[in-house]
Design a protein around this motif. Sequence first.
Motif, PDB file in Angstrom:
ATOM      1  N   GLU A 112       0.259  -1.196   0.323  1.00 63.50           N
ATOM      2  CA  GLU A 112       0.109  -0.203  -0.152  1.00 63.50           C
ATOM      3  C   GLU A 112       0.881   1.217   0.268  1.00 63.50           C
ATOM      4  OE1 GLU A 112      -2.714   0.065   3.127  1.00 63.50           O
ATOM      5  OE2 GLU A 112      -4.026  -1.589   2.214  1.00 63.50           O
ATOM      6  N   ARG A 113       0.177   1.982  -1.084  1.00 65.89           N
ATOM      7  CA  ARG A 113       1.064   3.574  -0.511  1.00 65.89           C
ATOM      8  C   ARG A 113       1.486   4.038   0.686  1.00 65.89           C
ATOM      9  NH1 ARG A 113      -0.932   8.005  -5.105  1.00 65.89           N
ATOM     10  NH2 ARG A 113      -0.459   6.027  -6.096  1.00 65.89           N
ATOM     11  N   GLY A 114       2.720   4.458   0.680  1.00 68.94           N
ATOM     12  CA  GLY A 114       2.420   4.933   2.102  1.00 68.94           C
ATOM     13  C   GLY A 114       3.112   3.955   3.362  1.00 68.94           C
ATOM     14  N   LYS A 115       3.543   2.822   3.071  1.00 77.05           N
ATOM     15  CA  LYS A 115       4.125   1.666   3.970  1.00 77.05           C
ATOM     16  C   LYS A 115       5.285   1.242   4.162  1.00 77.05           C
ATOM     17  CE  LYS A 115      -0.496   2.262   5.454  1.00 77.05           C
ATOM     18  NZ  LYS A 115      -0.500   3.402   6.326  1.00 77.05           N
ATOM     19  N   GLU A 116       6.554   2.055   2.726  1.00 76.73           N
ATOM     20  CA  GLU A 116       7.687   1.536   2.759  1.00 76.73           C
ATOM     21  C   GLU A 116       8.644   1.107   4.222  1.00 76.73           C
ATOM     22  OE1 GLU A 116       6.147   3.930   0.988  1.00 76.73           O
ATOM     23  OE2 GLU A 116       5.846   3.168  -1.188  1.00 76.73           O
ATOM     24  N   GLY A 117       7.641   2.202   4.878  1.00 78.82           N
ATOM     25  CA  GLY A 117       9.408   2.063   6.669  1.00 78.82           C
ATOM     26  C   GLY A 117       8.165   1.583   7.626  1.00 78.82           C
ATOM     27  N   TYR A 118       7.213   0.778   6.709  1.00 76.88           N
ATOM     28  CA  TYR A 118       6.808   0.474   8.294  1.00 76.88           C
ATOM     29  C   TYR A 118       7.139  -1.325   8.176  1.00 76.88           C
ATOM     30  CZ  TYR A 118       2.752   3.281   8.569  1.00 76.88           C
ATOM     31  OH  TYR A 118       1.422   4.355   8.890  1.00 76.88           O
TER      32      TYR A 118
END
Length: 278
Positions: A112-118
Amino acid sequence: MPLPFYQNTKPSFYESWHATSPQVLYDAIQIGESPFTGGLFGPKDNYLQSCTTSGKLRVMMKLSPKIRAKAEYNNRHLINGMHLTQRYGFPILSPCIEYPDLDFVPYSSRNERGKEGYGVHFFEDDYRHSIPIWNRLDQITYYLRNRPCLFTPDLSLYVGPHVALNISSIYRSRFVGAFWNLCGYTVIPTASWGDVDSFSYCFDGLPYDSIIAVCGTGVIKNNGALELWYTGLSELERRTHPLAIIVYGEERDVPGIHTPVKFIPPYSKLKFKNKTKV
């Protein structure tokens, strides 16, 4: 700087108990040497350098397709460097002693967009991750290389005459986590159990003196399931002496547990909460 949540508490009644190395406690069998240690670089850099851009190990790509297919069956080509328990041959996980202060996303929502750093967890239905990860473990591992932290897969254990299935699920979960350990990833071990009879094997391969995660969803509406969940937590504490227990699920009182407990809200509720913000 504040202490981690699991150190900012009173000592537990286990404080006088000191674990020795997992190899001694488990009487482990070591399978070969890890291919990702030694040299000038750490395990993760060595692992990444040993892969093609598609995540396949370069040494495997030098083999003929037929020989490679035989070697990769059941991921046996990834086992070197693991320590296995004597009884069932479960890979033994390395302890995680620092809880990363970040948010987590389920594996199925990782893109999902914006979840790369999770970080990534696996507290969701098995079909969403079990077969894809096991069948493509080398490539999936490579694709998760930028994630700051991974939980080990949380595979369902069942109540009743499902011992063989449960043992297979534990083996796969431990294997995936142990391989990620070898690759230098930050890994939080996950524990699960079925009925009380499963306690004789379901905690094998978990590390001592480690942060350990459990799933706490789906039990609160059933008194019997909730009681079994509490019993399993107590047994987990008794057997592994965790530094802290991470519970994925709604926050609640956990009677009889002396280990610090931290709750992670279910991802579906976080998404709903974020959508309702003004």
